[in-house]
Design a protein around this motif. Structure first.
Motif, short mmCIF file in Angstrom:
data_model
loop_
_atom_site.label_atom_id
_atom_site.label_comp_id
_atom_site.label_asym_id
_atom_site.label_seq_id
_atom_site.Cartn_x
_atom_site.Cartn_y
_atom_site.Cartn_z
N THR A 31 38.86 45.81 50.50
CA THR A 31 38.97 45.12 49.21
C THR A 31 40.05 44.05 49.27
OG1 THR A 31 38.24 47.10 48.03
CG2 THR A 31 39.39 45.43 46.75
N SER A 35 39.71 39.99 48.89
CA SER A 35 40.50 39.23 47.91
C SER A 35 41.18 38.03 48.57
CB SER A 35 41.54 40.14 47.25
OG SER A 35 42.55 40.51 48.17
N TYR A 38 38.52 35.49 49.00
CA TYR A 38 38.22 34.87 47.70
C TYR A 38 39.25 33.79 47.38
CZ TYR A 38 37.55 34.44 42.65
OH TYR A 38 37.33 33.95 41.39
N PHE A 147 39.82 37.75 41.46
CA PHE A 147 39.92 38.86 42.40
C PHE A 147 40.73 38.41 43.61
CE2 PHE A 147 38.56 42.21 45.30
CZ PHE A 147 38.55 43.30 44.46
N TYR A 151 45.76 40.58 42.26
CA TYR A 151 44.97 41.50 41.42
C TYR A 151 44.82 42.86 42.11
CZ TYR A 151 41.01 43.30 38.74
OH TYR A 151 40.18 44.08 37.96
N VAL A 152 44.54 42.84 43.41
CA VAL A 152 44.37 44.09 44.16
C VAL A 152 45.67 44.89 44.16
CG1 VAL A 152 43.93 45.05 46.46
CG2 VAL A 152 42.51 43.19 45.58
#
Length: 474
Positions: A31, A35, A38, A147, A151-152
């Motif tokens: 994840t 990110s 992204y 994201f 954010y993670v």
């Protein structure tokens, strides 16, 4: 020291045998990788748009430059040669672009950069509706946030920390291994503390690894900044330390694993969902931002009112506001086609709209100040502000850019007005010395970020101190 080494080795072997935990860690790591991708893709797209703007400007600049040596034996060449150096033609064909380029490590924390415009067109009659060049975005995306790695770290990694640590103490009690350890004379509280330290290091190393991958990715697009990277690592570590301090406090209450999980998830929801929503509602209630339609109406009304002013009154106002041009005053200034009349029109319109825009900008600035004050009561939101500030993508950075654009626009107007009212053309040498916008980053922000990191660390140590005061029968 031997006890610490034994516990770390035991926890590592235990972790290697727990496939679900390994899958969970792997999921969060992937994840984080996504990110970073992204943020990289978003920044790459923004840089491509900026490169396109700059390439277009350079192409038009060469065309304007070529007009000074156009072939006057042709009708088209005569037109180009006669237009060469006329200020209004230069502004119309190739207006200057003020750009707010992604800076530092912005791919890790996109912040406000997806909502605010990152370039502005500079002319004597600038578009006073800021944000008109912002792209249309999905409202659901704007509500949930980007994201990115920030954010993670802020939203998701606390869940991993909770999943790894919620039963660190209660599991020993439920399996009754705490009694066995006590009979052997081993201090159970120290064991629990070492177990939490192992989990903190595990999650912290993952965050550092993801951050380093992000730094390397960012360096391929934006010049690397060591100070920003170090403050990023310190901020994320302080934030994780806060969550493990909270976990330690809950564990010291001596409740069951189910109760620990519920308490920790409840705190996660309160700090990351409920309190931010409540604070946002309160701030918007007390510091509402008016619609930008008001600025559009003001622009239209001022444009019409100034254009309808008596010519002599408009010219008198211009020389009153710009006494340095008084020696150039002539009787023909008030004619319908006078360049000085147009210069006076744009000057007065700019002055009135500058005041209108300053009045408008005080509302988002007030909201930002209120949110900054409230962030001191919520470490999660404070961390978000810290990460945005380090990456240069916070609202303060945007407001600083906007102020610099407004100041530069005044410089540009003053530069062009001198040629317009003198009825002079720009020479080729003047064209090469046109004012250029250079963005200056916020100064002295790192001391504020350091204070924020100390604040997070101080809260964490206070929570640990209070936890140690809790007396639980083991």
């Amino acid at each position: 020291m031997q006890l610490l080494k034994t516990i770390f080795l035991f926890e590592f072997r235990l972790l290697a045998r727990q496939k679900f935990i390994l899958l969970l860690i792997g999921f969060f790591f992937l994840t984080g990788i996504y990110s970073i991708y992204y943020g990289y893709h978003f920044t790459e797209k923004q840089l491509a748009a900026i490169d396109s703007l700059e390439s277009g400007y350079q192409k038009k600049y060469k065309e304007i430059e070529a007009a000074f040596s156009a072939d006057t034996t042709t009708a088209e060449g005569k037109i180009l040669f006669n237009q060469a150096g006329i200020p209004s033609v230069i502004e119309y064909k190739n207006p200057l672009i003020a750009v707010c380029k992604p800076q530092l490590i912005s791919i890790l924390s996109i912040g406000q950069s997806d909502l605010q415009p990152y370039y502005d067109v500079i002319t004597r009659r600038r578009n006073f509706m800021q944000g008109s060049n912002a792209e249309i975005s999905n409202p659901e995306m704007l509500a949930s946030g980007n994201f990115d790695l920030a954010y993670v770290i802020i939203f998701l990694l606390p869940i991993l920390a909770i999943a790894l640590s919620y039963n660190t103490w209660s599991k020993e009690k439920e399996q009754q291994t705490d009694k066995l350890l006590s009979l052997q004379g081993i201090y159970l509280r120290k064991i629990i503390s070492y177990k939490l330290v192992f989990r903190f290091l595990l999650v912290g190393l993952m965050v550092w690894l993801l951050s380093i991958i992000g730094f390397i990715s960012s360096a391929t697009l934006i010049p690397f900044d060591l100070s920003a990277a170090l403050f990023w690592l310190l901020s994320t570590s302080a934030y994780l330390f806060f969550w493990f301090a909270i976990t330690f406090f809950i564990l010291r209450l001596g409740k069951s694993s189910v109760h620990n999980a519920l308490y920790l998830l409840g705190l996660w929801c309160a700090l990351l969902i409920l309190l931010p929503a409540l604070c946002n509602t309160v701030v918007r209630l007390y510091y509402p931002i008016p619609l930008k339609t008001g600025a559009a109406v003001a622009l239209r009304e001022n444009s019409e009112a100034i254009w309808a002013m008596p010519h002599k009154l408009l010219i008198d106002t211009f020389y009153l506001n710009n006494p340095k041009y008084s020696p150039l005053r002539e009787a023909a200034d008030t004619s319908e086609t006078s360049n000085k009349r147009f210069a006076a029109y744009y000057d007065l319109l700019g002055r009135r709209m500058t005041q209108a825009i300053e009045n408008y900008n005080q509302y988002p600035a007030a909201q930002n100040e209120a949110n900054l004050c409230l962030s001191w009561f919520n470490p999660a939101i404070k961390t978000q502000y810290l990460l945005n500030g380090i990456a240069g993508t916070g609202l303060n950075d945007y407001l600083s850019y906007q102020r610099q654009v407004n100041d530069f626009q005044k410089t540009w107007v003053d530069f062009m007005t001198g040629y317009v009212i003198s009825d002079k053309k720009l020479l080729l040498s003047d064209l090469k010395d046109l004012p250029q916008f250079k963005l200056k980053f916020l100064k002295n922000k790192y001391p504020e970020i350091a204070v924020g990191i100390l604040y997070l660390s101080g809260i964490s140590f206070c929570i640990i101190f209070l936890s140690r005061k809790i007396t639980v029968k083991i």
